[in-house]
Each structure stands twice: as structure tokens, then as C-alpha cells.
Design an enzyme around this catalytic site. Structure first.
Site, mmCIF file in Angstrom:
data_model
loop_
_atom_site.group_PDB
_atom_site.id
_atom_site.type_symbol
_atom_site.label_atom_id
_atom_site.label_comp_id
_atom_site.label_asym_id
_atom_site.label_seq_id
_atom_site.Cartn_x
_atom_site.Cartn_y
_atom_site.Cartn_z
ATOM 1 N NE ARG A 61 -21.116 -21.106 -3.837
ATOM 2 C CZ ARG A 61 -21.514 -20.090 -4.582
ATOM 3 N NH1 ARG A 61 -22.765 -20.008 -4.998
ATOM 4 N NH2 ARG A 61 -20.660 -19.136 -4.897
ATOM 5 N N GLY A 64 -16.988 -18.807 -10.467
ATOM 6 C CA GLY A 64 -17.963 -19.874 -10.685
ATOM 7 C C GLY A 64 -17.659 -20.695 -11.926
ATOM 8 N N GLY A 111 -17.353 -13.805 -6.964
ATOM 9 C CA GLY A 111 -17.374 -12.358 -6.749
ATOM 10 C C GLY A 111 -16.665 -11.979 -5.461
ATOM 11 C CE LYS A 125 -20.005 -7.405 -20.374
ATOM 12 N NZ LYS A 125 -21.197 -6.807 -19.726
HETATM 13 P P1 ADP Z 1 -15.758 -16.787 -13.676
HETATM 14 O O1 ADP Z 1 -17.196 -17.189 -13.403
HETATM 15 O O2 ADP Z 1 -14.818 -17.942 -13.501
HETATM 16 O O3 ADP Z 1 -15.356 -15.562 -12.911
HETATM 17 P P2 ADP Z 1 -16.531 -15.258 -16.025
HETATM 18 O O4 ADP Z 1 -17.939 -15.300 -15.549
HETATM 19 O O5 ADP Z 1 -15.820 -13.962 -16.003
HETATM 20 O O6 ADP Z 1 -15.663 -16.374 -15.236
HETATM 21 O O7 ADP Z 1 -16.472 -15.739 -17.551
HETATM 22 C C1 ADP Z 1 -16.886 -16.992 -17.975
HETATM 23 C C2 ADP Z 1 -17.482 -16.948 -19.339
HETATM 24 O O8 ADP Z 1 -16.615 -16.344 -20.280
HETATM 25 C C3 ADP Z 1 -17.772 -18.344 -19.839
HETATM 26 O O9 ADP Z 1 -19.163 -18.517 -20.003
HETATM 27 C C4 ADP Z 1 -17.028 -18.404 -21.185
HETATM 28 O O10 ADP Z 1 -17.774 -19.061 -22.198
HETATM 29 C C5 ADP Z 1 -16.865 -16.952 -21.540
HETATM 30 N N1 ADP Z 1 -15.745 -16.741 -22.464
HETATM 31 C C6 ADP Z 1 -14.458 -17.099 -22.281
HETATM 32 N N2 ADP Z 1 -13.734 -16.803 -23.366
HETATM 33 C C7 ADP Z 1 -14.556 -16.236 -24.265
HETATM 34 C C8 ADP Z 1 -14.397 -15.702 -25.594
HETATM 35 N N3 ADP Z 1 -13.210 -15.695 -26.193
HETATM 36 N N4 ADP Z 1 -15.487 -15.197 -26.200
HETATM 37 C C9 ADP Z 1 -16.693 -15.196 -25.581
HETATM 38 N N5 ADP Z 1 -16.906 -15.663 -24.331
HETATM 39 C C10 ADP Z 1 -15.856 -16.189 -23.675
HETATM 40 MG MG MG Z 2 -19.069 -16.398 -14.139
#
Ligand code: ADP
Ligand code: MG
Length: 396
Positions: free
Chosen positions: A37, A351, A374, A203
Site C-alpha cells: 500500500r 485482503g 471492502g 461469510k
Molecule cells: P478477503 O479478505 O479476500 O475478502 P475473507 O476475509 O472473506 O476474504 O475470507 C478469508 C478467510 O476465509 C480466510 O481467513 C480463510 O481461512 C477463511 N476460509 C476460507 N475457506 C474456509 C472454510 N472452508 N472454512 C473456514 N474458513 C474458511
Molecule cells: Mg479478509
């Protein structure tokens, strides 16, 4: 989207420019773990310096509670920025105040200083209509002659430093902000077909708005990560002890009914989420009682990779599994490799998705790797952000 540009600013030798950057980098034990960043802000800073501007950079870092907290000082950022620019970068003792004003007034052409963490001031996050935020916005603007917003990662928040200064002084979007908006706009306006979206991460409830926004535009939505378990539950499959949001099952069912959502056909499961856990690959409808889905399976990963390879446009957000632990990293690695080597136009936001690419050494292969998780998702959902609106409606 047309935003006021750097070239439109009334700059001359010594003009003071307040630069809202996103220096919210991971720091551990005083050391910066990833300076992406900070590097991303360099083109704008270098351009401003080349015009003879004096640059007063500001950012938030972490979540201090509206008061100074040395754990969240921008001191490591100022030091790193100085190294990258090859010049002295002084750190102000506070966000605003007489000492900060004196420092800003003393800044010469081409010189750079950094304000202390914006969230040391309670006005930063107080909300755009509060008096304390309005006052902070005005005080920040009073430090400078012009304002530049390059903080894409904060553009989805109507915080004082984002929406305040454009009300007072001529303002423009920085290079990074323009790059981000241009890349994400390509997904919204006439993307090359087929447009394949990959969504994973934790989620469904966090991402239902993005799911819907993407379904309006993409040809195919490939689902992985923890959210896939909720989609599998919506298909009536047993999901053992997987992370499922039962209150989102109905939502998932209606999205599946579009016929353009793909869910895993196999999965990596374990009893525990642990780096040394005993794992198995099972069919998506065969998750045993007491086991959890922690990654997409190899056949799903190969199928998703093939769709990505065929795509004209790819957007990826959210890891396919618990990629932080090696036994559950293969699905995310396979998908990351496919996105990095795809012929189509590829955009990644998030992230953890960016962290996964960095970990696999694949970040270079992405056409646009967003600095804002986000913010990128909210832009895809809304087509606009508070920070962009503030620039368009600003005093220019
Ligand atoms: P990003 O930051 O790329 O938007 P998120 O914050 O939504 O992604 O999600 C990332 C997290 O989701 C990671 O810490 C990963 O370990 C978790 N994750 C991915 N698949 C699973 C799963 N099947 N069960 C539990 N956690 C998961
Ligand atoms: Mg995340």
C-alpha cells in the site's frame, strides 16, 4: 466515472497538498510485513513532488480508539516512505494542532511529511454529520492549499479525512484512486465475455450484496470458501461441522435458482482446523458427521480453473479454503494459478485473496490487484463510493 484529476489542481512551487493515502499496512513488532500500500501511493507522491508541491500525507493505521496509542503510530510508515522516496520524511507529533500547522507551514517544495494516525483523533470515524468530524475535516483542509485523495482502501468510508477536505479546498483523485476505479468500472461496463466471478472467503452474509451485483453482470459465479458450505446446505447436502450460516440458506437457494452459480462437487474435509489435521477428499454430498469442509476438492479446483482459463473477464475475491494452513491451501493455490495465467482481464480484490497471491508468488500475473478489499466489493455493489462522491461534489 469522471473524477477531478491531479492535472486540474492549481499547483505551483511550494503549494501545500494534503494527500489522503491508505498506509494501513500490516505491522508486527514495529516492522512492516507488506508495504504494497505504501508503494501504491508513490506515483501520486512523485508526481506532486515533481510539480514542486509540498506533500502532507495522512492515513489511518489499525483501529486505535480515537486517542494517541504508540502501538498504532505511523512512525514505521514515515520511515519506509522516506526509504522508498529516497528523502527525509518527517512524522508530525499529532493529527492536527499548532505544532502540526507549524511543521506544514515550514515544508518546502518537494518535501514530504506524514501526519500521525488519523484515528488518534476521535473525529475521524465519528460520522460525516457530527460536529467533531466536520471540525477535523476543516482543520485538515486548513493545513494545505489543495487536497488529493489516493486512499482507495478507505473510499468506502465517509470518514472526516475522506469527505471533509473537498468541502474546503480544490481537490482531486490521485493516480491509484483513478486506476482502481478504472479497473473496477471495466467489470461493470461491458466486460469481455464470458465474465467469470470467483467468490470465496468466510461469510455469505457479508457478501450477499456483492453476489447479487455480480450475478447481474457475470455469466458464471463460482463459489468456494466457507460460504460454499452454506450453498451446499442450501442444496440439501449434509455438511457435518462445516461453518454454515443457516439463516442464509434460503438466500443461497434463490441464487442457485438463477442457474449461473457453481458450487463445489468435492471438498477437502478434516475433523479439526489444524495444520497437522488428518484430511480426506469427499464428494460434496458425502461430508461425514463431525467433519468440516476446509477447502474445495481437486476436481472442483480443476473445473474452476478451466472456467477461469476460458473467461474474457475474471473477478476473484476470497480464498477457496483455509489457505493459511498447508493441508487446506491447494484449492486456493490452483485457482490463484489459473487467475494469474488467464488470458482474460483479471481483477482481484480482498485482503486475504491478495495475501494468498503474495504467498504463492503469483501477484505479478494479475492485471489489477486492488489495494482495497471492502472498497472494491462496495464499488462493485453500489457503482460509487462516499470518497468518490466527495471529490465530485467538492469545491473545485
Ligand atoms: P478477503 O479478505 O479476500 O475478502 P475473507 O476475509 O472473506 O476474504 O475470507 C478469508 C478467510 O476465509 C480466510 O481467513 C480463510 O481461512 C477463511 N476460509 C476460507 N475457506 C474456509 C472454510 N472452508 N472454512 C473456514 N474458513 C474458511
Ligand atoms: Mg479478509
Amino acid at each position: 466515472m469522471s473524477l477531478p484529476a491531479l492535472e486540474d489542481l492549481p499547483l505551483s512551487e511550494g503549494t501545500r497538498v494534503l494527500l489522503r493515502a491508505d498506509f494501513n499496512v500490516p505491522i508486527s513488532g514495529g516492522l512492516i510485513e507488506d508495504d504494497m500500500r505504501i508503494r501504491a501511493a508513490l506515483p501520486t507522491i512523485e508526481w506532486l513532488r515533481a510539480q514542486g508541491a509540498a506533500v502532507i500525507a495522512c492515513s489511518h493505521l489499525g483501529r486505535p480508539k480515537g486517542a494517541p496509542d504508540p502501538r498504532y503510530s505511523l512512525a514505521p510508515v514515515a520511515a519506509r516512505l522516506g526509504e522508498l522516496l529516497g528523502t527525509e520524511v518527517a512524522l508530525a507529533p499529532d493529527v492536527i494542532g499548532p505544532d502540526v500547522t507549524a511543521m506544514a507551514n515550514g515544508l518546502g517544495p518537494g518535501e514530504v511529511m506524514v501526519l500521525e494516525n488519523l484515528r488518534f483523533h476521535p473525529g475521524e470515524t465519528a460520522g460525516p454529520e457530527t460536529e467533531i468530524a466536520t471540525e477535523l475535516g476543516a482543520a485538515l483542509a486548513a493545513l494545505a492549499d489543495c487536497y488529493v485523495d489516493d486512499a482507495f482502501g478507505a473510499a468506502h468510508r465517509a470518514h472526516a479525512s475522506v469527505v471533509g477536505p473537498p468541502r474546503h479546498i480544490p481537490s482531486a483523485a490521485g493516480r491509484l484512486l483513478i486506476d482502481e476505479v478504472t479497473a473496477l468500472s471495466r467489470l461493470l461496463e461491458d466486460p469481455a465475455r464470458p465474465f467469470v466471478a470467483l467468490l470465496g472467503g468466510s461469510k455469505v452474509s457479508d457478501k450477499i450484496g456483492v453476489i447479487d451485483a455480480l450475478l447481474q453482470r457475470c455469466d458464471l459465479l463460482l463459489v468456494g470458501g466457507a460460504m460454499a458450505s452454506t450453498f451446499l446446505a442450501a442444496q440439501g447436502f449434509p455438511v457435518g461441522d462445516s461453518l454454515v450460516e443457516f439463516d442464509q440458506v434460503e438466500q443461497c437457494r434463490s441464487r442457485l435458482a438463477t442457474g449461473r452459480v457453481s458450487v463445489p462437487t468435492d471438498a477437502v474435509v478434516a475433523r479439526d482446523m489444524a495444520p497437522d489435521a488428518l484430511c480426506a477428499v469427499v464428494a460434496a454430498d458425502g461430508v461425514p458427521d463431525g467433519w468440516k469442509i476446509l477447502d474445495i476438492g481437486p476436481s472442483t479446483a480443476a473445473g474452476y480453473a478451466a472456467e477461469v482459463a476460458r473467461a474474457g473477464t475474471v473477478f476473484w475475491n476470497g480464498p477457496m479454503g483455509v489457505f493459511e494452513m498447508e493441508p487446506f491451501a491447494a484449492g486456493t493455490r490452483a485457482v490463484a494459478e489459473a487467475v494469474a495465467t488467464a488470458d482474460g482481464y483479471t481483477v482481484v480484490g480482498g485482503g486475504d485473496s491478495a495475501a494468498a497471491l503474495a504467498r504463492f508468488g503469483l501477484a505479478e500475473g494479475i492485471d489489477h490487484l486492488s489495494t482495497g478489499g471492502g472498497a472494491s466489493l462496495e464499488f462493485l455493489e453500489q457503482g460509487d463510493l462516499p470518497g468518490l462522491r466527495a471529490l465530485r461534489e467538492g469545491k473545485n
